[in-house]
Scaffold this active site. Structure first.
Site, PDB file in Angstrom:
ATOM      1  N   LYS A  21     -13.859 -13.714   0.902  1.00  0.00           N
ATOM      2  CA  LYS A  21     -14.799 -13.040   1.800  1.00  0.00           C
ATOM      3  C   LYS A  21     -16.225 -13.139   1.257  1.00  0.00           C
ATOM      4  CE  LYS A  21     -14.612  -8.477   1.812  1.00  0.00           C
ATOM      5  NZ  LYS A  21     -15.886  -7.847   1.346  1.00  0.00           N
ATOM      6  N   SER A 143     -26.570  -2.141  -5.722  1.00  0.00           N
ATOM      7  CA  SER A 143     -25.582  -3.101  -5.250  1.00  0.00           C
ATOM      8  C   SER A 143     -26.132  -4.522  -5.327  1.00  0.00           C
ATOM      9  CB  SER A 143     -25.195  -2.779  -3.803  1.00  0.00           C
ATOM     10  OG  SER A 143     -24.430  -3.830  -3.245  1.00  0.00           O
ATOM     11  N   GLN A 145     -25.367  -6.796  -3.527  1.00  0.00           N
ATOM     12  CA  GLN A 145     -25.551  -7.317  -2.168  1.00  0.00           C
ATOM     13  C   GLN A 145     -26.992  -7.174  -1.708  1.00  0.00           C
ATOM     14  OE1 GLN A 145     -22.604  -5.438   0.320  1.00  0.00           O
ATOM     15  NE2 GLN A 145     -20.906  -6.289  -0.858  1.00  0.00           N
ATOM     16  N   ASP A 298     -14.939  -4.583  -7.964  1.00  0.00           N
ATOM     17  CA  ASP A 298     -13.922  -4.601  -6.916  1.00  0.00           C
ATOM     18  C   ASP A 298     -12.505  -4.643  -7.470  1.00  0.00           C
ATOM     19  OD1 ASP A 298     -15.681  -4.379  -4.843  1.00  0.00           O
ATOM     20  OD2 ASP A 298     -15.736  -6.520  -4.360  1.00  0.00           O
ATOM     21  N   LYS A 399      -9.706  -5.802   6.578  1.00  0.00           N
ATOM     22  CA  LYS A 399     -11.098  -5.956   6.147  1.00  0.00           C
ATOM     23  C   LYS A 399     -11.273  -7.159   5.245  1.00  0.00           C
ATOM     24  CE  LYS A 399     -14.845  -3.471   3.851  1.00  0.00           C
ATOM     25  NZ  LYS A 399     -15.866  -3.857   4.820  1.00  0.00           N
TER      26      LYS A 399
END
Length: 420
Positions: A21, A143, A145, A298, A399
């Site tokens: 992902k 984060s 991201q 994660d 997800k």
């Protein structure tokens, strides 16, 4: 919906893992920024990637990314340099996840972004255009991201981008993954100091790209192998676990690939073969586990649950990003493990530890998943120790790993569905 799980006595199976992902969603943004015609191959079939594809191909006025945090961060940056005005929103939980740091950074570069609800949180109303700024600073402990979102649009800015990170940098492998993919798509971007990254202007080129399988998904199979091997050691059974995971690369740029090294300490051996990896019995597991998971947060749920199930006390640090994930993962882990009789404790919102303390488990444990795919997958292997383990809302795995339950069935697990 509820699933009731029972584990097999042996495990010899070959599993085709889902595509990554993390790589899929980055490749989609880079493909869009390159105005490419060649869609990346072997994209993930998960919810997060589906909403990303839909947003980038349809570009509706209102973009609902549901629970996809990656999509929220990456698309917020992408929409800032795309044409038109869009509202980006998501689930109730997504509207509680902070995004001010990214918005402030984009505004520093010239982005036109307004909060359409509570200040500092989605939904956002974004009007795209040329961003004339070229330098931005933000904390390294946020984060990754946010950082990746800014880096990817950096190559499209007229003067490029210099990104400076203050303090300790968490999840550095995810930043390195982004930089590698940017270079794969023709950009020039690199670390120029310990806390500074430079992206040269020039944009991207349309590039054929193959997405590798997901090391995060592989971690749950490592967990399954570790717990079953422990049971076999206790029963005096030898060499009854052999598990092939297809589509993984030894030289992977996914940070979670380093989870294999930690699982070696838990008695799981990794062998790289032409189709992927084979995991089997390794050396005896360590009596105590201590690790800094800052570069692979994660996998925190995987390792915390694995160690508890194996009876191995632990101390895991570097977990500061867990409280702002799909759920507050620190709270969720502590709460659900107590149902299984494990008293796990937290410190400073960034440490989880277990000293072997036990409590009376629930008579028939039922694990809540908190709208978090990783809670469902990390707790499923507990059925080796807790027959008929109940998992609430198991559908959350879509997800990132839609085929997880079917793969468990293929491997010999009993997965029985009940309506709540």
């Amino acid at each position: 919906m509820q699933y009731f799980l029972n584990a097999p006595a042996a495990l010899q199976v070959s599993v085709g893992l889902p595509a990554s992902k993390s790589i899929s969603n980055r490749a989609l943004i880079l493909h869009a920024l390159a105005h490419g015609s060649t869609m990346p191959d072997n994209l993930s079939d998960c919810d997060d990637t589906r909403v990303m594809i839909r947003a980038l191909t349809e570009m509706p006025d209102v973009i609902d990314i549901r629970a996809a945090g990656t999509a929220m961060r990456f698309l917020s940056a992408y929409l800032s340099v795309a044409s038109g005005t869009h509202l980006i929103t998501g689930t109730d939980r997504m509207r509680q996840r902070p995004i001010r740091i990214l918005v402030d950074a984009l505004r520093t570069l010239g982005g036109r972004i307004d909060y359409a609800g509570e200040e500092g949180f989605p939904p956002l109303r974004i009007t795209g255009g040329e961003l004339t700024g070229s330098e931005v600073s933000l904390p390294g402990g946020v984060s990754s991201q946010y950082i990746s979102a800014l880096l990817m649009i950096g190559a499209t800015l007229p003067h490029g981008l210099v990104l400076r990170l203050a303090g300790d940098i968490v999840s550095r492998p995810y930043i390195d993954l982004t930089l590698q993919l940017m270079c794969d798509f023709g950009a020039r971007a690199e670390w120029v100091s310990a806390n500074s990254i430079a992206v040269e202007p020039g944009g991207y080129r349309d590039t054929p790209f193959l997405v590798e399988s997901d090391w995060s998904a592989a971690s749950y199979w490592y967990e399954i192998a570790a717990v079953l091997l422990m049971k076999h050691r206790e029963m005096g059974i030898m060499d009854d676990v052999k598990l092939e995971l297809r589509g993984l690369f030894e030289d992977s740029c996914q940070g979670d690939s380093h989870g294999a090294e930690l699982f070696a300490r838990l008695g799981v051996r990794t062998e790289y073969v032409s189709q992927g990896i084979v995991i089997s019995r390794g050396e005896a597991s360590v009596p105590y586990m201590e690790a800094d998971l800052v570069d692979m947060p994660d996998l925190a749920q995987t390792f915390v649950v694995t160690c508890c199930l194996m009876g191995i006390p632990f101390r895991f640090t570097g977990l500061q990003s867990l409280k702002i994930k799909e759920t507050d993962r620190i709270h969720a882990l502590v709460t659900e493990l107590r149902k299984l009789g494990y008293v796990v404790r937290s410190e400073q919102d960034c440490i989880l530890y277990w000293e072997g303390e036990r409590c009376v488990p629930d008579g028939r444990p039922c694990i809540d998943t908190y709208e978090d795919h990783r809670m469902a997958m990390a707790f499923a292997p507990a059925c080796f120790l807790f027959p008929d383990l109940c998992v609430n809302h198991p559908e959350v795995v879509t997800k990132s790993y839609p085929g997880y339950w079917n793969d468990l069935r293929m491997a010999g697990f009993s997965v029985t569905e009940h309506e709540k």
